[in-house]
Every structure is written in C-alpha cells, then in structure tokens.
Design an enzyme around this catalytic site. Sequence first.
Site, PDB file in Angstrom:
ATOM      1  N   ASP A   1       7.653  11.173  -2.573  1.00 24.66           N
ATOM      2  CA  ASP A   1       6.368  10.531  -2.268  1.00 24.66           C
ATOM      3  C   ASP A   1       6.644   9.228  -1.516  1.00 24.66           C
ATOM      4  OD1 ASP A   1       3.621  10.158  -2.254  1.00 24.66           O
ATOM      5  OD2 ASP A   1       3.593   9.213  -4.236  1.00 24.66           O
TER       6      ASP A   1
ATOM      7  N   HIS B   1       5.564   8.729   4.970  1.00 20.27           N
ATOM      8  CA  HIS B   1       4.897   9.955   5.383  1.00 20.27           C
ATOM      9  C   HIS B   1       5.072  10.268   6.863  1.00 20.27           C
ATOM     10  CE1 HIS B   1       3.646   9.968   1.383  1.00 20.27           C
ATOM     11  NE2 HIS B   1       2.421  10.449   1.494  1.00 20.27           N
TER      12      HIS B   1
HETATM   13 MG    MG Z   1       1.525   9.934  -2.326  1.00 21.37          MG
END
Ligand code: MG
Length: 201
Positions: free
Chosen positions: A132, A135
């Site tokens: 995570d 991105h």
């Molecule tokens: Mg995220």
Amino acid sequence: MTPTRFADVKGFLPENEGEQLANWARESASLGPLLEIGSYCGLSTLWLAEVARESNTVVFAVDHHRGSEEHQVGEFFHDEALVDDAGRFDSLPEFRRNLLANDAEDVVIPIVAPATLVARHWTTSLGLVFIDGGHSLDAALADYRNWSQHVVKGGLLVIHDVFRNVAEGGQAPHAIWQLAKQSGLFEPVGSCESIRALRRL
Ligand code: MG
C-alpha cells in the site's frame, strides 16, 4: 452497533477493508511475520498489530514517512497537519502517537526508509506482505518485484487500491495484481472493496 475501530486514526482504509486485512493476517501469521509497505499514520498497521499480538508475531511497518506523490503540498491528499517545522511532509510523529495510544509499540517494528532501500538488504521470509505504498507504476512495480518473493509458500500477498476501472482510481495496484496472478506463483483468494489477496503457491 459496534463503534468504529481506530476512529481517530487518519488513513485511507475503510473499516470493512481493515477487517478483511486482519482476517487474512490471522490466516497467515503462523507462517511468518507480517510486513506492510506504506504505513502513513498507522491505520492498517493497527489492524495488523492486533493480529500480530494474538499470533505472537510482529508487524514490520515500512514507510519513509515523507508521503507519496499524492500527499505532497498542493496535491489531492495533502494534509496540512502532517508537515514538519521545515515545511516538509512527515507522518512519523503522528504514526508513533497512534502506535502508543493504541498500545502497539511492542508488536510493531517501524522501518523508516524507502521500501526499495530496505528491500536490498531484506532476507526474512514473511507470512503476509501488504502493498500500500506509492501508487505510481514505478513504485508499485518495485514493491511487487522486491517484496512478493519474500512471501512464504501458503502465505499471502495483499494489495490495496486495486481498481478495475480508471474512473475509480489509479491503475498501478491493479497492474501488479494482474502480474502476480499471471506469474504462476500466486492464486487469488478474495477481495473486499479495493483490497485483494493472493496466496503463494
Ligand atoms: Mg491505500
């Protein structure tokens, strides 16, 4: 109705996704430690920490705490409260406060460095890897290539913000989910909203 967990912790992980992450961690924590890339203020870290405690293992929380592209000044997810005296983004103080407030300091090992730098020296096998981090395609690909190899057989690779359509969000997490699926090394095990898991074969 049960109160929202970690309601005062900033982050981008809705409660149903947090519960799903914790359930996957519970399935895999006996196989090895948990590791996440991209801790931000510690919301996902706290979901994992609870499981780590039950399972007598730890969470490695890898984040340089300087924010991803979208957290920088002027960007969509920028938060003015997370800026240090020198005007730079810094989520580490907030992250540490949240660990302390939720009694998680004894099961979380923060690693404050870029994930690519940590990966160069990493040799520990992991029960679960949660990607995570950044991105951008470059960041997501690097995280996938560097960290998926450390998931033990039977362990889980979990990816956040996997959106099938561009209209819902950036496509880099979806791209690495596809790569993992097509690698022959992982099989999909499920999803909840934008969080998806694959099991190492
Ligand atoms: Mg995220």
